[in-house]
Design an enzyme around this catalytic site. Structure first.
Site, PDB file in Angstrom:
ATOM      1  N   HIS A   1      -4.585  -4.390   5.096  1.00  0.00           N
ATOM      2  CA  HIS A   1      -5.359  -3.345   4.412  1.00  0.00           C
ATOM      3  C   HIS A   1      -4.872  -3.285   2.964  1.00  0.00           C
ATOM      4  CE1 HIS A   1      -6.760   0.664   3.269  1.00  0.00           C
ATOM      5  NE2 HIS A   1      -7.575   0.641   4.314  1.00  0.00           N
ATOM      6  N   PRO A   2      -5.774  -3.225   1.981  1.00  0.00           N
ATOM      7  CA  PRO A   2      -5.364  -3.338   0.577  1.00  0.00           C
ATOM      8  C   PRO A   2      -4.409  -2.258   0.091  1.00  0.00           C
ATOM      9  CG  PRO A   2      -7.668  -2.659   0.769  1.00  0.00           C
ATOM     10  CD  PRO A   2      -7.227  -3.092   2.118  1.00  0.00           C
ATOM     11  N   THR A   3      -4.447  -1.062   0.680  1.00  0.00           N
ATOM     12  CA  THR A   3      -3.546   0.013   0.244  1.00  0.00           C
ATOM     13  C   THR A   3      -2.648   0.538   1.366  1.00  0.00           C
ATOM     14  OG1 THR A   3      -5.247   1.694   0.689  1.00  0.00           O
ATOM     15  CG2 THR A   3      -5.135   0.785  -1.556  1.00  0.00           C
ATOM     16  N   ALA A   4      -3.125   0.496   2.610  1.00  0.00           N
ATOM     17  CA  ALA A   4      -2.392   1.071   3.741  1.00  0.00           C
ATOM     18  C   ALA A   4      -1.611   0.045   4.540  1.00  0.00           C
ATOM     19  CB  ALA A   4      -3.353   1.824   4.669  1.00  0.00           C
ATOM     20  N   GLY A   5      -1.777  -1.239   4.236  1.00  0.00           N
ATOM     21  CA  GLY A   5      -0.990  -2.271   4.887  1.00  0.00           C
ATOM     22  C   GLY A   5      -1.301  -2.450   6.359  1.00  0.00           C
TER      23      GLY A   5
ATOM     24  N   HIS B   1      13.916   2.106   2.153  1.00  0.00           N
ATOM     25  CA  HIS B   1      13.629   1.719   3.533  1.00  0.00           C
ATOM     26  C   HIS B   1      12.521   0.672   3.592  1.00  0.00           C
ATOM     27  CE1 HIS B   1      12.927   1.962   7.829  1.00  0.00           C
ATOM     28  NE2 HIS B   1      13.956   2.786   7.941  1.00  0.00           N
TER      29      HIS B   1
END
Length: 299
Positions: free
Chosen positions: A168-172, A82
């Site tokens: 955001h570097p990990t959470a987008g 997805h």
């Protein structure tokens, strides 16, 4: 509850059950909030949560769950069928009882500002809350996904509505908005060919000349050796589920492919299923007033 609003947040985690339970936990045992359903899909690597509640406690629980998801999900290591652009990918608000679309729009904007402030996540408003016509369709915002958003968000036309103009570097990033009830409906095909599933999806979705209020894409179900047409029916009152089912059946015939089943993801309004049952049974002059459970709930 007097004023009831539904929310269906989608989280980019469908495989790690320990993480799933931690994300869902803030929705349990809260006054003014009821967790109705949550379902995860391993192939999609995604979880869809359905909850209802009064506006204030609903938003409070959502903020807590988003905080957990931001802490636990790193999209740099996420893979799934997805499309996704955020650890918390989308948060839609839907008016249910004693609430209006205008109220949900205002709520989504206030909530979006809080998410950006608390977690430093860029927020895009979409659907009825969109700040520009190009942002109404979630697919337009999400195009490029997490990886492509690193550069896309720097473009002036894709400046987020709230938060920094930097992924955001990990959470987008996350899309937040207000919309009509949506039915997530998947139709499974007896072929392992993802190309065929993609072709059928292109033909049935509105943007490809297919059904109005229908979004679709092809998905591979590797563990079963089949594929599916994954569909979002954005307004079932105007485009019925049976129309999508029958059009997929028609388009599949040209490839010698059959439908082997279908599924509903999350919850579905009773009216959507009654409408489809009425079609296949050939019922004449049938209405929701003849449904026993519907009449009981009116009392």
């Amino acid at each position: 509850m007097n004023k009831i609003i539904e929310c269906v947040p989608n989280f980019s985690e469908g495989r790690d059950f320990e993480k799933i339970e931690k994300i869902v936990e803030p929705f349990r045992g809260k006054e003014g909030v009821k967790l109705l359903d949550y379902s995860n899909d391993v192939d999609h690597n995604r979880m869809v949560v359905t909850l209802v509640g009064e506006p204030e406690p609903l938003c409070k629980a959502l903020l807590e769950a988003i905080g957990v998801a931001v802490k636990l999900i790193d999209l740099n290591h996420h893979q799934g069928q997805h499309p996704r652009m955020g650890a918390v990918d989308v948060v839609p608000f839907i008016p249910i009882r004693n609430s209006s679309m205008d109220e949900c729009i205002a709520l989504s904007k206030d909530f979006g500002a809080k998410v950006a402030e608390l977690y430093n996540i860029p927020v895009f408003l979409y659907e009825k809350s969109a700040s520009a016509p190009t942002r109404e369709n979630l697919a337009n915002i999400r195009k490029g996904e997490f990886e492509g958003m690193a550069e896309k968000i720097k473009l002036p036309e894709w400046k987020p509505d709230f938060g920094p103009a930097e992924r955001h570097p990990t959470a987008g990033t996350v899309a937040i908005g207000a919309r009509m009830p949506l039915v997530a409906y998947n139709i499974n095909l007896d072929t392992p060919s993802l190309e065929i599933a993609h072709d059928i999806a292109k033909k049935i979705r509105f943007i490809g000349g297919g059904l109005r209020y229908c979004k679709a894409m092809g998905v591979e179900l590797k563990d079963r050796g089949i594929t599916q047409v994954s569909i979002n029916m954005t307004d079932f009152t105007k485009t019925a589920l049976y129309r999508a089912f029958e059009l997929v059946r028609i388009e599949a015939r040209r490839y010698g492919v059959n439908i082997v089943g279908s599924e509903i993801i999350g919850l579905v309004p009773m009216e959507a299923l009654i409408d489809t049952a009425s079609y296949y049974l050939g019922l004449e002059h049938f209405s929701m007033q003849q449904v026993l459970e519907s009449r009981i709930m009116e009392q």
